[in-house]
Structures are given as structure tokens and as C-alpha cells.
Design a protein around this motif. Structure first.
Motif: not given
Ligand code: ADP
Length: 516
Positions: A491-510
Motif C-alpha cells: 500500500r506504499h507502492g513497494g514490495s517485499i521479496k525473499v530469497e532463501s536456501t533451506f538450512g542456510e539462511g534467508s534474505e528479505f528485501t523491502i
């Protein structure tokens, strides 16, 4: 009396005639030879070959193969076909032959069944054949040539395939799920009975209808984008969507689409099934209403507990020298405050859920530096997680955003605390603020925690969705934080993306639009 000149001429004529007769004889011999070769080819051919003459279809020539198939011996030659092989009557062959005879057009047929009586027994076989008109020098049809091949094995295989397909169709028609089959490009060519009952349309009408037409306008764009993406990547699709029924009502469905591949891995078809989940959605609504009610009731006492805790903490601070200081009240009060804070957040999230549902989530936007807010949020997190203070922040640029500060803080808080929560062993978290594009700021939150399986990545933003039920006891949560965060950022005109490797960690991008 003939003179010698005339005699000479006559002798020359005779010689010429003899030479001509010789030439004609050799031509005839050659023709006979060619004819014999043709006959040999025809007679030894494995194809069934016959020539019929006149309207009575008198068998003039019939090769070994066709004679064997008829099973009546050589005596059939010279007889009309329908007398020689009477069982052909009523099987459609005679009508086709007559058509060729009268129209002069070639007739082709594939896998046509034909029954013969051989040695007193009925024998069913399938034929590919063509009937060719035979014309005289004036171009009039005076006979028919038949060339046929027995294709019984192939025809029986096709028959079995057709039977299996029809059984399969009956089965999917019987299912309560709505099943669609499409070609490799996604163009649907089959809708089962459940689809037809639900929409009140025939299969053809459904095929002709624009696909997005039945989707609710609110989801239409997002679903068409998802379908496009899955079609190009060849991966499975799973979406919840509202589909219009014949009474003009939209009902919630869970739609799954999977690609079917051939042996070489090429996609040949897409099959999708849509299952109505309206009852489930209604139940969810009831649950939300209940939660909203309970949250409202809880909010007042929790706020007052929070107030009293803060009051006690300040009284304690003011009476530093008194005896009461000897009791370890301060750390207990701090804990109570943190727990109350968590409870307040949870209650607010539940209330936000119903606000989103009723489109009542309001934002008060103003310009602020995103970097400062990220820093503040990290400080707050460090403050309430005393045993954990290793969030590494990288400010790669200054980003000015026009947004609701407290809502963005809520999103940051949720994603960073998730990074801590789902990294039980290695609490090594990195946060960076950077520019993704000229007017697009990004906050990246990286952890080296448990990670998320690839097939769950799409789902974690759904309401109440939590990865792996077995984790429920290990990691406390409700599965609403990411749903709310995603809605707020969208609703602010943006997005959240996620990249992840199971067992190794995640990266969330706002990602958020920025004004500098
Ligand atoms: P919850 O209250 O369950 O944490 P969220 O909506 O915040 O709810 O997250 C939804 C689900 O996404 C979580 O239950 C978890 O399975 C997964 N998840 C979110 N963040 C992470 C992360 N950093 N690492 C691993 N899994 C995560």
C-alpha cells in the motif's frame, strides 16, 4: 507383264512391311513384358489390390492378398463383387464404391472395420484404403481400382486409447473439483462437468470465454501475472482466487496448475484443478471476528498493565536510595514490560488484520530518512533483547521516503525479529540500506538461520501461513506478521521479496519508493 522396275518396288514394299511387322512384334513383346512385370508386382504385393469393372463391380483382377482376405478362392474372378463376397453388404463398402463410380472422385478411408467369412468363420479386420476411378479414353469411369492395407493392430491400439481417454474423461467429469486441461501454451481445450455446472456454460462456451473474465477484479491482475510467470518458467502454480458462478456470485477457490511433460521433458499439457474453499474462508472470517472482539477486550487491561509497570519502574528509579532497591525488582519489571510490549504488538496485529479485511488500514504519511528509522528499530530490538546485540547495519546511502513512519517501523521490527527468531544457532544478522534504482530504496535483512524451502517461498506472505507444522512448538508465532508487512509495503507502492536456501539462511528485501 510386270517390268523389272515394278518388281523391284514390290520387293522393297514387302521388305518394308516385314520390318514394320517385326518392329510392332517387338513393341508388343516389350509391352507384354512390362505388363507381366506390373502383374507380378500387383500379385505379389502385400497390399490388397483389385480392379472392378462396370456398375456391377465385376472382379476383373484380384491379387493374392485380397483373395486370401476374402477367403473365397480364385473363383470370385469374373463375378460381381457383392455376389462373390456377399457379407460386404451393409458394411458401407458398396455405398463408397458406388460413390466413386458415379462421381469419379477418389475415396480414402482410415481404420474402417470390415467383416469377412473365411472358412465359415466371421473375421473382423480394420483397413486403410483408397478407391480410385478407372477411366476409358473418353474419360468416362468404367471401373474402380482398390488398394487397401490391413491395419487391425494399429486400429485396436487407437480404439483402446480412445476407450481409456473416455474412461478418464468420465472419471474427471465425476469429480467435484473443477478440472481444466490446456495445451503447452496454456490455451484450455477441456473443462470438466463440474466447471460446466458451476458456470452454467457448455464446454465450447467456456473454451471461447476470456479466462480472466471469471476472476474477481481484485485478484485478476495479480493472478494473470502469476499464470504468465508459471507458464514461461514451467513451474507449478498455487493460488487462492474468487471465481464467478452462474448466479453472479464469487466463491473462493484454491487453484493448482501443473505441467505435464513428455519423455524428453517438454511440456505437452497443463492440468489445473480448482477446489471450492468458500466454507473455509467463511470459517476464517468468523475466527477473525472473534479475534477482533477478544483483542478489543484485551487491549484495555494490557494497556493498563503496561501503564502500571512503567509507573512502578519510575517510582523505583526515584527511590534509588531506599531499602526497596535491595529487592531485584528492576529486572523483573523490565521483563514484564517486554512481555506486555509483545502482547500489545500481537493484539495490534490482530486488530490490523481485520482493518485490512475491511479496508480500514489508514496511513499518515510524512517524509523521513529511512536510514534513521532502521537504526532506531535496531536499537529498540537490542534494548528489548539484551542477550542479543549483533545486528550489523550498513548504511550505503541516505534514502528519504514519504511514508507512515510507525507502520514502516512495524514492518522492519517484524522482519528483523523473524531473522532473530529463525536463527536459533547462528545469530549473525546483517541489515543494509541501499538504492535499488533511482527512486527505489531497499532495506535488506540477511540471516544465517533455518532458511525456507523453495516451494514455501510464495506462501509465507499468506495469512496464518507458517512453514512446517513441526516448527510450531519450536518457534512461537501466529503467521500474520509477514502478511501484514506485505500489505503495508504494497500500500506504499513497494514490495517485499525473499530469497532463501533451506538450512542456510534467508534474505528479505523491502523495496520502497524514495523521493531523493
Ligand atoms: P510468524 O509469527 O509465524 O513468525 P510471519 O508471518 O512473520 O509469522 O512468518 C510466516 C512464516 O515464514 C514463519 O512461520 C516462518 O515459517 C517463515 N519465516 C519468516 N521469516 C523467516 C526467516 N527469517 N527464516 C526462516 N523462516 C522464516
Amino acid at each position: 507383264m510386270k517390268n523389272s522396275k515394278t518388281e523391284k518396288n514390290e520387293t522393297a514394299d514387302v521388305a518394308h512391311l516385314q520390318a514394320e511387322i517385326e518392329r510392332l512384334r517387338s513393341c508388343l513383346d516389350h509391352e507384354r513384358e512390362v505388363n507381366n512385370r506390373y502383374k507380378e508386382i500387383i500379385h505379389s504385393s502385400p497390399s490388397l489390390i483389385a480392379f472392378l469393372r462396370g456398375e456391377n463391380l465385376v472382379i476383373e483382377v484380384a491379387n493374392e492378398a485380397i483373395l486370401q482376405n476374402w477367403g473365397k478362392g480364385k473363383s470370385v474372378i469374373g463375378k460381381p463383387l457383392m455376389k462373390a463376397v456377399p457379407e460386404l453388404e451393409g458394411q458401407g463398402f458398396y455405398e463408397l464404391l458406388m460413390k466413386v463410380y458415379h462421381t469419379g472422385e477418389v475415396v480414402r478411408a482410415f481404420e474402417m472395420p470390415g467383416e469377412h467369412i473365411v472358412n465359415g468363420e466371421r473375421k473382423l479386420e480394420y483397413f486403410d484404403f483408397f478407391y480410385q476411378p478407372q477411366r476409358n479414353h473418353k474419360g468416362e469411369v468404367e471401373g474402380i481400382g482398390i488398394i487397401a492395407t490391413i491395419v487391425s493392430q494399429q486400429a485396436e491400439l487407437h480404439q483402446k486409447l480412445r476407450e481409456n481417454e473416455s474412461k478418464f474423461r468420465q472419471m474427471i467429469d465425476f469429480m467435484p473439483h473443477k478440472i481444466t486441461i490446456a495445451d503447452a501454451s496454456g490455451k484450455s481445450f477441456y473443462y470438466n462437468k463440474s466447471w460446466q455446472d458451476y458456470t452454467g456454460l457448455s464446454m465450447q462456451e467456456l473454451i471461447n470465454e476470456e479466462k480472466s473474465q471469471r476472476m474477481h477484479p481484485e485478484e485478476r491482475y495479480y493472478i494473470m501475472q502469476a499464470v504468465k510467470e508459471k507458464l514461461s518458467k514451467g513451474t507449478e502454480l498455487e493460488v487462492e482466487m474468487r471465481i464467478l458462478n452462474k448466479d453472479g456470485d464469487y466463491k473462493w477457490h484454491l487453484t493448482r496448475g501443473i505441467p505435464l511433460r513428455d519423455e524428453s521433458g517438454e511440456i505437452v499439457n497443463w492440468v489445473s484443478s480448482s477446489t471450492e474453499i468458500q466454507k473455509l474462508k467463511d470459517e476464517e472470517k468468523k475466527k477473525e471476528k472473534f479475534l477482533k472482539l477478544v483483542s478489543h477486550e484485551l487491549k484495555t487491561p494490557v494497556t493498563s498493565i503496561k501503564g502500571y509497570t512503567q509507573l512502578l519502574t519510575s517510582i523505583l528509579d526515584e527511590n534509588r536510595d531506599s531499602k526497596i532497591k535491595e529487592v531485584p525488582l528492576s529486572s523483573y519489571l523490565c521483563r514484564i514490560e517486554n512481555e506486555v510490549e509483545r502482547q500489545v504488538r500481537l493484539i495490534s496485529e490482530i486488530l490490523d488484520l481485520s482493518r485490512i479485511e475491511e479496508n480500514e488500514l489508514e496511513f499518515s504519511k510524512k517524509k523521513f530518512l529511512l536510514n534513521e528509522l532502521v537504526e532506531e528499530t535496531i536499537q529498540d530490538i537490542h534494548f528489548s533483547n539484551q542477550d542479543f546485540n549483533s545486528i550489523n547495519l550498513k548504511n550505503n546511502c541516505k534514502c528519504l521516503v514519504d511514508a507512515d513512519r510507525s507502520r514502516i517501523s512495524q514492518v522492519l521490527m517484524n522482519i528483523i525479529t523473524n531473522a532473530i527468531k529463525y536463527s536459533s544457532d547462528i545469530k549473525d544478522i546483517e541489515v543494509s540500506v541501499e538504492k535499488e534504482e533511482e527512486h527505489l530504496a531497499a532495506v535488506k535483512i540477511r540471516d544465517k538461520g533455518i532458511g525456507i524451502p523453495e516451494n514455501e517461498l510464495d506462501k509465507i506472505f499468506q495469512r496464518f501461513y507458517r512453514v512446517g507444522a513441526k516448527n510450531e512448538d519450536t518457534y512461537a508465532g501466529f503467521g500474520i506478521g509477514l502478511f501484514l508487512s506485505n500489505e503495508i509495503i504494497k500500500r506504499h507502492g513497494g514490495s517485499i521479496k525473499v530469497e532463501s536456501t533451506f538450512g542456510e539462511g534467508s534474505e528479505f528485501t523491502i523495496s520502497l519508493p524514495c523521493t531523493n
